[in-house]
Motif scaffolding. Sequence first.
Motif, short mmCIF file in Angstrom:
data_model
loop_
_atom_site.label_atom_id
_atom_site.label_comp_id
_atom_site.label_asym_id
_atom_site.label_seq_id
_atom_site.Cartn_x
_atom_site.Cartn_y
_atom_site.Cartn_z
N ASN A 2 42.15 50.35 51.26
CA ASN A 2 40.92 49.57 51.34
C ASN A 2 41.14 48.17 50.78
OD1 ASN A 2 39.94 51.95 52.17
ND2 ASN A 2 38.59 52.31 50.42
N PHE A 3 40.57 47.25 51.44
CA PHE A 3 40.58 45.87 50.95
C PHE A 3 39.66 45.79 49.74
CE2 PHE A 3 39.10 41.43 51.16
CZ PHE A 3 40.32 40.79 51.18
N ASP A 4 40.11 45.13 48.69
CA ASP A 4 39.26 45.04 47.50
C ASP A 4 39.29 43.63 46.92
OD1 ASP A 4 41.66 44.77 46.13
OD2 ASP A 4 41.70 46.85 45.44
N SER A 5 38.57 43.46 45.83
CA SER A 5 38.41 42.10 45.29
C SER A 5 39.73 41.56 44.73
CB SER A 5 37.31 42.06 44.23
OG SER A 5 37.66 42.88 43.15
N MET A 7 42.67 42.07 46.01
CA MET A 7 43.39 41.57 47.19
C MET A 7 42.77 40.25 47.66
SD MET A 7 43.81 45.28 49.02
CE MET A 7 44.72 44.80 50.48
N ALA A 8 41.44 40.21 47.65
CA ALA A 8 40.76 38.98 48.08
C ALA A 8 41.16 37.81 47.17
CB ALA A 8 39.25 39.18 48.06
N GLY A 11 44.68 36.79 47.94
CA GLY A 11 44.71 36.06 49.22
C GLY A 11 44.18 34.65 49.07
N MET A 12 43.14 34.51 48.24
CA MET A 12 42.53 33.19 48.04
C MET A 12 43.33 32.34 47.07
SD MET A 12 39.97 32.71 49.99
CE MET A 12 39.18 31.30 49.22
N ILE A 46 50.12 42.75 52.92
CA ILE A 46 50.22 41.30 52.98
C ILE A 46 48.81 40.72 52.93
CG2 ILE A 46 51.00 39.32 54.34
CD1 ILE A 46 53.12 41.25 55.58
N VAL A 47 48.58 39.84 51.97
CA VAL A 47 47.25 39.24 51.85
C VAL A 47 47.28 37.73 52.11
CG1 VAL A 47 46.32 41.00 50.30
CG2 VAL A 47 47.49 39.00 49.33
N GLY A 48 48.48 37.17 52.22
CA GLY A 48 48.51 35.74 52.47
C GLY A 48 49.85 35.26 53.00
N TYR A 52 52.11 30.42 47.94
CA TYR A 52 51.48 31.34 46.99
C TYR A 52 52.28 31.47 45.70
CZ TYR A 52 47.96 33.01 50.27
OH TYR A 52 46.88 33.08 51.09
N PRO A 320 48.70 38.62 57.42
CA PRO A 320 47.69 39.18 56.51
C PRO A 320 47.00 40.40 57.15
CG PRO A 320 47.42 36.80 56.73
CD PRO A 320 48.41 37.22 57.77
N GLY A 321 46.78 41.43 56.33
CA GLY A 321 46.16 42.64 56.85
C GLY A 321 47.17 43.64 57.38
N TYR A 322 48.44 43.30 57.31
CA TYR A 322 49.51 44.22 57.69
C TYR A 322 50.17 44.75 56.43
CZ TYR A 322 49.10 42.86 62.58
OH TYR A 322 48.62 42.66 63.85
N ILE B 175 35.60 36.82 51.87
CA ILE B 175 36.61 36.30 50.93
C ILE B 175 36.17 36.50 49.49
CG2 ILE B 175 37.50 34.69 52.65
CD1 ILE B 175 36.12 32.44 51.34
N ALA B 177 34.77 39.30 48.71
CA ALA B 177 34.83 40.76 48.59
C ALA B 177 33.48 41.36 48.19
CB ALA B 177 35.93 41.17 47.62
N LEU B 182 32.34 44.66 52.60
CA LEU B 182 33.56 45.48 52.63
C LEU B 182 33.25 46.88 53.14
CD1 LEU B 182 35.67 44.44 49.52
CD2 LEU B 182 35.36 43.34 51.73
N GLU B 186 35.26 48.48 56.16
CA GLU B 186 35.93 49.76 55.94
C GLU B 186 35.48 50.80 56.98
OE1 GLU B 186 38.29 50.66 54.08
OE2 GLU B 186 38.16 52.84 54.24
N LYS B 203 44.28 29.83 53.03
CA LYS B 203 43.96 30.94 52.13
C LYS B 203 42.69 31.66 52.57
CE LYS B 203 46.73 29.74 48.19
NZ LYS B 203 47.50 28.66 48.80
N SER B 206 43.81 33.64 55.65
CA SER B 206 44.62 34.79 55.27
C SER B 206 43.75 35.91 54.71
CB SER B 206 45.66 34.38 54.22
OG SER B 206 46.75 33.71 54.81
N THR B 207 42.84 35.55 53.83
CA THR B 207 42.02 36.56 53.17
C THR B 207 41.09 37.25 54.17
OG1 THR B 207 42.12 35.17 51.20
CG2 THR B 207 40.50 36.94 51.19
N LEU B 209 41.63 37.62 57.36
CA LEU B 209 42.45 38.54 58.17
C LEU B 209 42.89 39.75 57.35
CD1 LEU B 209 44.32 35.75 60.01
CD2 LEU B 209 43.50 37.78 61.22
N ALA B 210 43.24 39.52 56.09
CA ALA B 210 43.68 40.63 55.24
C ALA B 210 42.57 41.67 55.11
CB ALA B 210 44.11 40.13 53.87
N ARG B 214 40.08 40.62 63.06
CA ARG B 214 41.23 40.39 63.92
C ARG B 214 40.98 39.52 65.15
NH1 ARG B 214 45.67 44.09 63.24
NH2 ARG B 214 46.03 44.08 61.00
#
Lengths: 566, 566
Positions: A2-5, A7-8, A11-12, A46-48, A52, A320-322, B175, B177, B182, B186, B203, B206-207, B209-210, B214
């Motif tokens: 799950n994407f979470d803060s 990761m955000a 990424g930012m 990958i987030v960015g 970085y 990102p997202g992979y 971005i 989160a 989310l 999800e 950034k 990226s975020t 997309l992360a 898509r």
Amino acid sequence: MNFDSKMAQAGMGIRPAHTVFRGGQIVNVFTGEVYRADVAVENGMIVGIGSYAGEHVVDISGKILCPGFLDAHLHLESTLVTPSELVENAVKCGTTTYIVDPHESANVSGAAGIDYILEETEEVPANVYVMMPSCVPALPFEDNGCTFTAEEMKQYRNHPRVLGLGEVMDHISVIQAEPSMLEKLELFSDQVCDGHIMTTDEKQLSTYLAAGVRTNHECTTYAEAKQQCRLGMHIHVRQGSAARNLDALVSGLVAEGIDTSAWSFCTDDKHIEDIRREGHIDHCVRRAVELGMKPVDAIRMATHNTAQCYGLKQLGAVAPGYWADLVVLDGLDTLNVCAVYHHGKNVADFRAQPKLPADSPLRTSIHCAPVELEDFAHPVSDESRVIELIPGQLVTNDITAQLPQENGFFAPDETYSKLAVIERHRASGKMGVAAVRGFGIRGGAVASSVAHDSHNLSVIGDNDADMLLAIRELQRTGGGYTVVSGGKVLHTVPLPIMGLMSDAGFSEVQDTLAAMLEDVHRLGVPENIEPFILLSFLALPVIPTLRLTPRGLFDVTRMEFVEKQN
Amino acid sequence: MNFDSKMAQAGMGIRPAHTVFRGGQIVNVFTGEVYRADVAVENGMIVGIGSYAGEHVVDISGKILCPGFLDAHLHLESTLVTPSELVENAVKCGTTTYIVDPHESANVSGAAGIDYILEETEEVPANVYVMMPSCVPALPFEDNGCTFTAEEMKQYRNHPRVLGLGEVMDHISVIQAEPSMLEKLELFSDQVCDGHIMTTDEKQLSTYLAAGVRTNHECTTYAEAKQQCRLGMHIHVRQGSAARNLDALVSGLVAEGIDTSAWSFCTDDKHIEDIRREGHIDHCVRRAVELGMKPVDAIRMATHNTAQCYGLKQLGAVAPGYWADLVVLDGLDTLNVCAVYHHGKNVADFRAQPKLPADSPLRTSIHCAPVELEDFAHPVSDESRVIELIPGQLVTNDITAQLPQENGFFAPDETYSKLAVIERHRASGKMGVAAVRGFGIRGGAVASSVAHDSHNLSVIGDNDADMLLAIRELQRTGGGYTVVSGGKVLHTVPLPIMGLMSDAGFSEVQDTLAAMLEDVHRLGVPENIEPFILLSFLALPVIPTLRLTPRGLFDVTRMEFVEKQN
């Protein structure tokens, strides 16, 4: 994941990412470009991409970063070691994703065999996906261990690592719309149905595709592959231990320059020693480039194309997202693997730990009726149908020959060897005997409990005593490979897990196998024949042209048994 | 559609197929080739490519056969007619698949609005898929009709025509989160999450997309689109009524020659009269070819690429196992649509039948507090923040100007018009008033109940009396477009379904709309401004730079209300 803060924020760029790969050039599978960028990873993803800061910085200056490779189709059992040991070895070649058809395990042990594959790959540093074996048994009259029906598949339908239906080898049942096959295709109609077909008949191909099959790894010529690609088939270019179709197919692609997005690489069946010697999917990439393919296109065939084919949205790209499944290459010309990451972690230190308990029923899978010397006697007269080997290929020729004989019985010589296949799941006593041309063994026998797809016991030799001894050796070890000569067992690789795999450790298997290959070639088998893989296909009644099963010789072209062999 | 024995027999050529398309050249999206072949259809699905006999033979000699087009992203409501009428018109242009975000309906009527879209498209001769509107309301402080939460989306999760999450316009919540966003991402993480983002910040991209987004249809320059493509974004090249990005993006693609497989076409918002005038996705294909793109690549962007993006395995190709959604073109140079087939049937004769009952609650959606003349008075002093229009674009400039005034109140002239937005869902009495530069209306007012995304009532004019009359006219008709001048209603298109759509019939809507456009331009609005689409976006607080909502002027760059407007 799950994407979470966290990761955000990574990424930012608000906080340093857990890991940053810096200094390398990334291979972009979307645009085909290669350029300099940092890759930021958090929680294994990958987030960015850009510039970085990271808590851990991996310096890959001067190197190339590409997505982890995917093997589009393989049978883990064919490597002889446990699934986790295969991954331990192949992941270091850069293959971070495996699309596995456990149909060997299913043929021996049914759902219990599939569960074994799933459990054994639960904690490996790679993504292991499973296709539901579609043809267990391969044909209705096969003597295998289990029948795996659509009803039994339903329990796996929503498993997060099950992607669809495994290779539909029985294409006749598809084009004849047999209900039991259509039921399986329907069950997985919203996922991927893998194929296995060898024909150039446009109507058979059309019908097979119309039924929902969408991939094929059996093309041996570019013309075939292109014909199928035109019809919408995703082509898995196979480069295994025995079947090596890459040169033919990639040369065609390079010469014609058609779009390669519907083309992938797979190994299908590749032995562990071949993986160590030349690599895995990384070998396919290097070889394709040697043949003139653009490096990025070859990498796409090893990554993005396969992920797209199987709907694996978070694999196959550095973006990102992979998942941070990444391969560090020394350069786009050499394409040697320097390091491999799965979910952002270096795979170098992984050591597989066997998981199967010592008392598992999967360890006692050889159940033969008693076999005696006279069972190997093979009466012949006039002309006989003979299996003729074609070096480097799985297909065989169906020839008719006057066999050498003594007292009306086949007497093997340097040209014709004796092959026997013995049912081993239900102790039914079924046993087929036939002649093979081109194996060349003298003064010995080679036997195997790996014999696609039913995995009965196969033995090939030039004298009944050694052949019998080889069978008894495999009964003793619970399955495996063995070489016998002059009444003595020279070497044996025990494969006690379903008679297919060893958990004794890769080195032991490899060392013994190397010694066995020397044995076999010393006994007269030509160097261009890999005896164990060959033996493991001689009983498979779905590959042309002539095969031997426990019920006798089978004509694959006519899909019928040879009534009278001599 | 289940594959059955009849289809197998047709594919095998054992029996004639129901329909065979003969004599044409097929466009092969897999290999990029165009060549002569018969296409055999049974049960609406392609079962064979090659040489076939058929019960019905469609002679397409000299013509080109390509897959039916897909519109990768659109809002059906924007066409003003019912969804089935839109399809009736656009399918004749070759668009056989629609990926619809019903977020207008959801903003007015929530789940009931989505159900309406699904029901109304149940029996049309096309595939209509629905994305779950992700931003309803568009921003937390919006005055729309309903809030559509992740919890409410769950009921649609497994609907066979729901493909994922609709355009995530609120990229800030991604971005940052925010949990509620989310949760939606999800929920659809194994499907497609559509995007809507306008930034070049690496950034932020990226975020975004992360987090799992898509696709994006908001790129207006090739540089932006390529930057996003590199990061893994699937680019929907938009060519609608107001926003027309095709020339900029396709010119870049042609100039650079990068891989186009992650690029598609969409209309987003296109009025019915524009569809009739220039076409739908077929127009995108023709225009791309005019700009120098290879015809097959343009057709791929209109077909296969979009199907792949959304996992629509049986759409986007002329191949066995694909639906017989087919477009007959007159040639690859001209690309005019001669005939269109959906599931093997010619769509020419389809006539949409409105389905919504006369007493449906969706027909009474205008609920305003009483509005009086004095509510339009707008006090000004010194400098004011003003919305400046940019012809041909949805974005506006945020300028500061000395407004013309009388007695301390804004007095519109040929340069500055007055805009008001009135809450219409809960009769809250909220009403915003501001100045707009560049609309040029004199002696009248134009009003609309279509005002993305909250669909409150918007009215723009140069005098309060006509503006009030326009609002009252829309209250009378249950929503719509109206033009008022000199105290008289000149023309009205009633849009009684949620205040968004008409089921009076396309011709009536079109004729009235044409007359209204004449009215509006006669009242001084420049020819290069499409007044109704423009009006429908002036209240949308997610498109830069300055917007008006019922709560007042909103600065989209800062994401905050303009505290003091003058």
